[in-house]
Design an enzyme around this catalytic site. Structure first.
Site, PDB file in Angstrom:
ATOM      1  CB  CYS A 131      44.394  92.150  34.906  1.00 42.01           C
ATOM      2  SG  CYS A 131      44.069  90.506  35.590  1.00 42.01           S
ATOM      3  CB  CYS A 134      45.240  88.725  31.382  1.00 37.69           C
ATOM      4  SG  CYS A 134      44.347  90.231  31.845  1.00 37.69           S
ATOM      5  CB  CYS A 256      27.366  50.911  56.540  1.00 39.10           C
ATOM      6  SG  CYS A 256      26.020  49.726  56.798  1.00 39.10           S
ATOM      7  CB  CYS A 306      47.378   9.356  39.026  1.00 37.49           C
ATOM      8  SG  CYS A 306      48.277   8.595  40.386  1.00 37.49           S
ATOM      9  CB  CYS A 311      47.491  20.031  48.788  1.00 36.95           C
ATOM     10  SG  CYS A 311      46.892  21.659  49.304  1.00 36.95           S
ATOM     11  CB  CYS A 321      40.351   6.865  51.650  1.00 39.89           C
ATOM     12  SG  CYS A 321      42.138   6.988  51.874  1.00 39.89           S
TER      13      CYS A 321
END
Length: 544
Positions: A131, A134, A256, A306, A311, A321
């Site tokens: 073989c 092997c 889906c 405050c 941002c 406001c």
């Protein structure tokens, strides 16, 4: 994949919360009302339910066609079909285009012609062979040769098969020889494994059978939870974009595998579903605890005492406001700013929260009609009783129109459920179509406004007539005189036609004037079917 054939007890049931669990488009099962179903003119895909018992039969049929056409063994036919994703027509087309030799080489089908007496000939006289894997001398009766001509000992072959199967490559186990592209004969794999590795052999067989579903673009597992064990096949070579109903009662989009969602495209529905899950729990908190930046409109949370907040875009503004301000300030004043001299808070908030409010606007209407749909689904539970009372009362009446009242009711309920579902999903569609960033670059502001007005006019007409149809179907007509029953019958008949036509026009508008005019192929929708989602017919198992 192993779980698909498990019993329901092997799964933990979960409440999906989908519309499909509450009702189905047809309103009644065929045996709930002892009448014939209205004939539909829909000529779309024909859907078949493939059960565990019928799976082998449909697979054998495709194998038989290829074996007869190309004069092949079953193993070679299966290799070709798996390579072409079980598309028989595509396989035959490539056979004509490329020829047998080129197609076989590409798929890994090899029939080796060995010379008598060579090392590849299992009949040569030597009692043992070395073989090459092997490097041991092995008795000739423990050597196995594949179709490609390569021979190795049974132990090496078996170890090779086990590794490939455990790695999920059982549908394409290739020869061990260097640079050999040939697929190993499934009968050889099966025979060697069943000697000592029965579990692995059964896993190999299961993979081969289920490859018909896993690799076939026209077949998909039913997405029911717990899994019903069925698969759906759509017999349409051109387009598998449709909505179907499994025999377990679940209705889903074949494209889906989520719940049926037309006139939304699959991409729209995926984004909408995720958006609803993510935002529904936070919308109230955002509205109550944040204020929008006057520059970029992002929600800003105040984290100090405050009244001057800033941002992330760098814009400072007054918390009281919402107006943009300078940066210099004290605890009581902000330089160059007085709330009395600036726009009122309501106007600024209205402009800044436009995106959030727009989502809430469409979501509230979507949810309202979804809730109505669930409530209306209970009509079928009481409708048969009212029909039975009416027919018993008029048993000796020769007035023919009253005798077909059950047919009218069933058709009316079918149209009600179908049109209400269309109306529900028209709001997510409108949310993406006329706002956001999905189609911004494809339409001018003026064009978008014109199309939105036309579409919303269709929505309003459809909604008004659906509500009228729902009202008449909820009437206790079994308590009315015949003249009043006839009036309700005529109203249900007329409104059923009206809502069906309005739904048809809405789909035509979406397909031609909206999505079609943009040539946007990523947002195709399942075609409208007035009689409801197609109920797949069960394919009977037959002996191979």
């Amino acid at each position: 994949m192993d779980d698909y054939w498990c019993s329901d007890d092997d799964y933990n049931c979960s409440d999906q919360g989908s519309i499909d669990e509450e009702y189905n488009d047809e309103g009644f099962n065929d045996d709930e009302l002892d009448i014939g179903s209205p004939v539909t003119t829909y000529n779309g895909p024909t859907a078949l339910v493939i059960t565990r018992e019928s799976l082998v039969a449909v697979q054998k049929e495709d194998l038989r066609r290829v074996m007869e056409m190309l004069s092949l063994r079953e193993h070679h036919a299966r290799v070709l079909l798996i390579h072409h994703r079980w598309d028989v027509e595509k396989l035959f087309a490539e056979y004509v285009e490329k020829g047998k030799s080129a197609m076989f080489t590409e798929a890994g089908v090899t029939c080796y012609e060995f010379e008598p007496g060579s090392n590849s000939d299992p009949s040569f006289s030597s009692s043992s062979v070395s073989c090459e894997i092997c490097i041991e001398d092995v008795p000739i009766n423990e050597i196995t040769r594949m179709d490609c001509g390569h021979s190795f000992c049974n132990d090496c072959w078996t170890s090779h098969f086990i590794v490939k199967i455990n790695d999920g490559q059982s549908k394409h186990i290739r020869c061990m020889a260097h640079k050999c592209n040939a697929i190993c004969d499934e009968s050889v794999v099966r025979n060697l494994l069943y000697k000592e590795h029965t579990g692995t052999a059964e896993k190999f067989d299961r993979f081969l059978i289920e490859s018909y579903i896993e690799d076939n673009k026209r077949v998909k597992w039913c997405p029911s939870v717990p899994h019903c064990g069925n698969a759906i096949r759509v017999d349409d070579q051109e387009d598998e974009l449709c909505e179907v109903e499994c025999c377990c009662g679940l209705q889903f989009c074949f494209g889906c595998s989520s719940e049926a969602h037309s006139p939304c495209s699959c991409l729209m529905w995926e984004i909408w579903s995720n958006k609803c899950k993510d935002e529904s729990a936070t919308v109230n908190w955002i509205t109550a605890h944040t204020k929008p930046c006057p520059k970029c409109s992002k929600p800003v949370e105040k984290n100090g005492g405050c009244n001057l907040v800033s941002c992330v875009c760098g814009q400072p503004f007054c918390w009281l406001c919402g107006a943009a301000t300078g940066r210099d300030h004290t605890w009581s004043t902000i330089t160059g700013h007085s709330c009395g001299r600036y726009q009122p808070q309501e106007k600024i908030a209205e402009l800044a929260k436009q995106k959030l409010y727009r989502y809430i606007h469409y979501h509230d209407r979507y949810k309202a009609h979804t809730d109505s749909l669930k409530l209306e689904s209970k009509l079928k539970e009481t409708m048969q009783d009212k029909v039975d009372v009416l027919e018993e009362r008029n048993m000796n009446d020769s007035n023919a129109p009253l005798r077909d009242y059950s047919w009218v009711v069933k058709d009316g309920l079918t149209r009600l459920f179908r049109s209400r579902r269309v109306l529900c999903h028209s709001y997510p569609f409108a949310y993406f179509m006329f706002g956001g960033e999905m189609f911004n670059e494809l339409m001018s502001e003026e064009e978008r406004e014109i199309k939105q007005n036309l579409f919303e006019d269709q929505q309003q007409q459809l909604e008004a007539n659906i509500e009228r149809l729902s009202k008449f179907l909820e009437e206790r007509f079994d308590r009315f005189e015949n003249d009043k029953v006839m009036e309700i019958r005529n109203q249900v008949t007329n409104l059923s036609i009206v809502v069906d036509n309005l739904c048809q026009k809405m789909f035509e508008c979406i397909e031609n004037d909206l999505l079609g005019s943009l040539h946007h192929h990523h947002h195709r929708i399942a075609p409208y079917r007035s009689k409801g989602i197609e109920r797949a017919s069960k394919l009977s198992a037959c002996s191979s």
